[in-house]
Design a protein around this motif. Structure first.
Motif, PDB file in Angstrom:
ATOM      1  N   ARG A  72      46.844  49.842  51.521  1.00 27.07           N
ATOM      2  CA  ARG A  72      46.266  49.733  52.865  1.00 27.07           C
ATOM      3  C   ARG A  72      45.226  48.610  52.940  1.00 27.07           C
ATOM      4  O   ARG A  72      44.412  48.453  52.032  1.00 27.07           O
ATOM      5  N   THR A  73      45.248  47.874  54.047  1.00 25.46           N
ATOM      6  CA  THR A  73      44.216  46.868  54.310  1.00 25.46           C
ATOM      7  C   THR A  73      43.751  47.081  55.749  1.00 25.46           C
ATOM      8  O   THR A  73      44.243  47.978  56.426  1.00 25.46           O
ATOM      9  N   GLU A  74      42.822  46.211  56.197  1.00 25.60           N
ATOM     10  CA  GLU A  74      42.362  46.396  57.571  1.00 25.60           C
ATOM     11  C   GLU A  74      42.835  45.245  58.455  1.00 25.60           C
ATOM     12  O   GLU A  74      42.223  44.911  59.445  1.00 25.60           O
ATOM     13  N   ARG A  75      43.954  44.641  58.081  1.00 27.00           N
ATOM     14  CA  ARG A  75      44.512  43.553  58.897  1.00 27.00           C
ATOM     15  C   ARG A  75      46.018  43.499  58.701  1.00 27.00           C
ATOM     16  O   ARG A  75      46.521  44.062  57.724  1.00 27.00           O
ATOM     17  N   PRO A  76      46.750  42.820  59.562  1.00 27.27           N
ATOM     18  CA  PRO A  76      48.211  42.761  59.387  1.00 27.27           C
ATOM     19  C   PRO A  76      48.576  42.105  58.054  1.00 27.27           C
ATOM     20  O   PRO A  76      47.920  41.149  57.636  1.00 27.27           O
ATOM     21  N   VAL A  77      49.580  42.638  57.386  1.00 33.17           N
ATOM     22  CA  VAL A  77      50.045  42.067  56.118  1.00 33.17           C
ATOM     23  C   VAL A  77      51.309  41.250  56.412  1.00 33.17           C
ATOM     24  O   VAL A  77      52.280  41.777  56.949  1.00 33.17           O
ATOM     25  N   ASN A  78      51.264  39.947  56.086  1.00 30.51           N
ATOM     26  CA  ASN A  78      52.400  39.072  56.386  1.00 30.51           C
ATOM     27  C   ASN A  78      53.380  38.971  55.232  1.00 30.51           C
ATOM     28  O   ASN A  78      54.548  38.671  55.430  1.00 30.51           O
ATOM     29  N   SER A  79      52.877  39.185  54.010  1.00 30.35           N
ATOM     30  CA  SER A  79      53.747  39.006  52.849  1.00 30.35           C
ATOM     31  C   SER A  79      53.187  39.800  51.676  1.00 30.35           C
ATOM     32  O   SER A  79      51.975  39.986  51.571  1.00 30.35           O
ATOM     33  N   ALA A  80      54.078  40.276  50.808  1.00 34.97           N
ATOM     34  CA  ALA A  80      53.658  41.038  49.633  1.00 34.97           C
ATOM     35  C   ALA A  80      54.633  40.753  48.502  1.00 34.97           C
ATOM     36  O   ALA A  80      55.831  40.608  48.744  1.00 34.97           O
ATOM     37  N   ALA A  81      54.109  40.646  47.281  1.00 34.40           N
ATOM     38  CA  ALA A  81      54.971  40.345  46.127  1.00 34.40           C
ATOM     39  C   ALA A  81      54.571  41.211  44.948  1.00 34.40           C
ATOM     40  O   ALA A  81      53.411  41.609  44.805  1.00 34.40           O
ATOM     41  N   LEU A  82      55.562  41.503  44.091  1.00 34.64           N
ATOM     42  CA  LEU A  82      55.342  42.347  42.911  1.00 34.64           C
ATOM     43  C   LEU A  82      55.308  41.468  41.668  1.00 34.64           C
ATOM     44  O   LEU A  82      56.175  40.616  41.482  1.00 34.64           O
ATOM     45  N   SER A  83      54.312  41.701  40.805  1.00 32.46           N
ATOM     46  CA  SER A  83      54.232  40.937  39.559  1.00 32.46           C
ATOM     47  C   SER A  83      55.403  41.299  38.647  1.00 32.46           C
ATOM     48  O   SER A  83      55.746  42.473  38.505  1.00 32.46           O
ATOM     49  N   PRO A  84      56.027  40.288  38.006  1.00 30.92           N
ATOM     50  CA  PRO A  84      57.165  40.593  37.117  1.00 30.92           C
ATOM     51  C   PRO A  84      56.744  41.170  35.770  1.00 30.92           C
ATOM     52  O   PRO A  84      57.566  41.721  35.053  1.00 30.92           O
ATOM     53  N   ILE A  85      55.432  41.055  35.417  1.00 33.09           N
ATOM     54  CA  ILE A  85      55.026  41.508  34.071  1.00 33.09           C
ATOM     55  C   ILE A  85      53.993  42.631  34.086  1.00 33.09           C
ATOM     56  O   ILE A  85      53.904  43.399  33.141  1.00 33.09           O
ATOM     57  N   PHE A  86      53.209  42.729  35.168  1.00 28.55           N
ATOM     58  CA  PHE A  86      52.188  43.770  35.240  1.00 28.55           C
ATOM     59  C   PHE A  86      52.461  44.696  36.420  1.00 28.55           C
ATOM     60  O   PHE A  86      53.263  44.389  37.282  1.00 28.55           O
ATOM     61  N   ASP A  87      51.727  45.810  36.446  1.00 22.32           N
ATOM     62  CA  ASP A  87      51.807  46.705  37.606  1.00 22.32           C
ATOM     63  C   ASP A  87      50.853  46.216  38.683  1.00 22.32           C
ATOM     64  O   ASP A  87      49.908  46.906  39.060  1.00 22.32           O
ATOM     65  N   HIS A  88      51.106  44.999  39.150  1.00 19.58           N
ATOM     66  CA  HIS A  88      50.224  44.401  40.145  1.00 19.58           C
ATOM     67  C   HIS A  88      51.006  43.981  41.382  1.00 19.58           C
ATOM     68  O   HIS A  88      52.174  43.619  41.300  1.00 19.58           O
ATOM     69  N   VAL A  89      50.294  44.018  42.507  1.00 16.28           N
ATOM     70  CA  VAL A  89      50.875  43.607  43.783  1.00 16.28           C
ATOM     71  C   VAL A  89      49.915  42.601  44.406  1.00 16.28           C
ATOM     72  O   VAL A  89      48.705  42.806  44.354  1.00 16.28           O
ATOM     73  N   VAL A  90      50.439  41.540  44.991  1.00 11.32           N
ATOM     74  CA  VAL A  90      49.574  40.635  45.754  1.00 11.32           C
ATOM     75  C   VAL A  90      49.989  40.698  47.219  1.00 11.32           C
ATOM     76  O   VAL A  90      51.170  40.715  47.544  1.00 11.32           O
ATOM     77  N   LEU A  91      48.978  40.806  48.106  1.00 11.04           N
ATOM     78  CA  LEU A  91      49.244  40.857  49.543  1.00 11.04           C
ATOM     79  C   LEU A  91      48.598  39.646  50.208  1.00 11.04           C
ATOM     80  O   LEU A  91      47.495  39.240  49.843  1.00 11.04           O
ATOM     81  N   GLY A  92      49.280  39.089  51.191  1.00 12.85           N
ATOM     82  CA  GLY A  92      48.704  38.005  51.975  1.00 12.85           C
ATOM     83  C   GLY A  92      48.831  38.346  53.438  1.00 12.85           C
ATOM     84  O   GLY A  92      49.817  38.946  53.868  1.00 12.85           O
TER      85      GLY A  92
END
Length: 325
Positions: free
Chosen positions: A227-247
């Motif tokens: 959850r964030t407090e603004r619209p999420v335009n894009s999200a990607a999953l890390s290929p090596i860690f349990d990480h997510v990046v949101l933009g």
């Protein structure tokens, strides 16, 4: 570490995409230019020239021989990756919003917008049969009358595609028969982006309802919410860690009234399992429209409304931190 800044577009970025090896980064924007860059140093390799409108989507096939682009000039084009030559042109009745190669690189799919009285369709072409492109006759066309498709990706093994809609719905369509395999609605607003994990068992959606959600590719089971407090335009999953990046960020038209600090234009990192945010990276002067992890997981890129693409290499501490954790 200082990011590598790629300046090759005059308008805001619409999508960025690494090839499978990760040595190339393809970028498209609301200008007619399709750029390809060396991801290691940000050198521009070349452009694919031919579109006359905003380019909404780009994809490269498994062995990076061909590049596929879809544009608001009512066309989907196939390019030779190495020479930049246009190999095929498919004319459509409305703008092409999403496009993609299946796992084998033989079948392409793209979706068109619902506009000017035309319905939203998903079209499938088999590149092994040249007559399909020549006669502009896809082997299958799926109509979507309810709400238009805003993002779509191939599922594992190319058996089906996963489509996200303006209404927040998610569908699976069979690539063989065209029938709808399943349908769920976990988001309340438009889905802006869908990206699969490296092994294609999961996918993540980014939505205007201020969340990104993780799903199982085959069952569409909803697994996690970020959850964030603004619209999420894009999200990607890390290929090596349990990480997510949101933009994401505030809509461009509301931005003039706020400072960049309040506009919240950072890329945000979340832990995949705990759904907790653990980092932010500033840099863009407007909303981030597309994010992508490098296939080796050591860097990520973001493309923004400001027309810039930034390649960020992670610090060595990032890897130590993860292994300790």
């Amino acid at each position: 570490q200082k990011p590598i800044l790629l300046q090759g577009h005059e308008r805001s970025i619409t999508q960025i995409k690494y090839n499978r090896e990760g040595d190339l980064l393809f970028t498209v924007a609301k200008d007619p230019i399709v750029n390809v860059w060396y991801s290691v140093n940000g050198e521009r390799l070349g452009t694919y020239n031919g579109h006359t409108g905003a380019v909404w989507c780009v994809d490269a096939d498994w062995d990076t021989r061909h590049v596929l682009t879809g544009s608001a000039d009512n066309s989907c084009r196939l390019w030779d990756c190495e020479t930049g030559k246009q190999l095929a042109l498919v004319k459509t009745s409305s703008a092409v919003r999403t496009c993609g190669f299946d796992f084998g690189g033989n079948i392409i799919m793209f979706s068109t917008d619902k506009q000017m009285g035309y319905q939203c369709f998903v079209s499938f072409f088999d590149l092994r049969d040249p007559s399909q492109i020549e006669n502009n006759e896809p082997y299958m066309k799926i109509p979507c009358s309810d709400s238009k498709i805003t993002s779509a990706v191939w599922g594992p093994l190319g058996d089906f595609i996963i489509a996200g809609h303006e209404s927040g719905e998610l569908n699976q369509f069979s690539a063989k028969s065209g029938e709808q395999l399943s349908n769920i609605k976990e988001h309340t607003k438009q889905i802006n982006d869908i990206q699969t994990s490296r092994d294609m068992t999961m996918f993540i959606t980014a939505s205007k309802d201020n969340t990104a959600k993780l799903f199982d590719c085959t069952t569409l089971e909803h697994l996690k919410t970020f959850r964030t407090e603004r619209p999420v335009n894009s999200a990607a999953l890390s290929p090596i860690f349990d990480h997510v990046v949101l933009g994401g960020g505030q809509e461009a038209m509301d931005v003039t009234t706020t400072s960049t600090r309040i506009g919240k234009f950072e890329a945000r990192f979340f832990h995949l399992a705990f759904e907790e945010e653990f980092g932010r990276v500033k840099g863009h002067f407007g909303p981030i429209n597309s994010v992508a992890f490098h296939p080796d997981g050591k860097s990520y890129s973001s493309g923004g409304e400001d027309g810039y693409v930034r390649i960020h290499y992670f610090d060595p501490q990032y890897f130590e931190f993860e292994f300790e954790a």
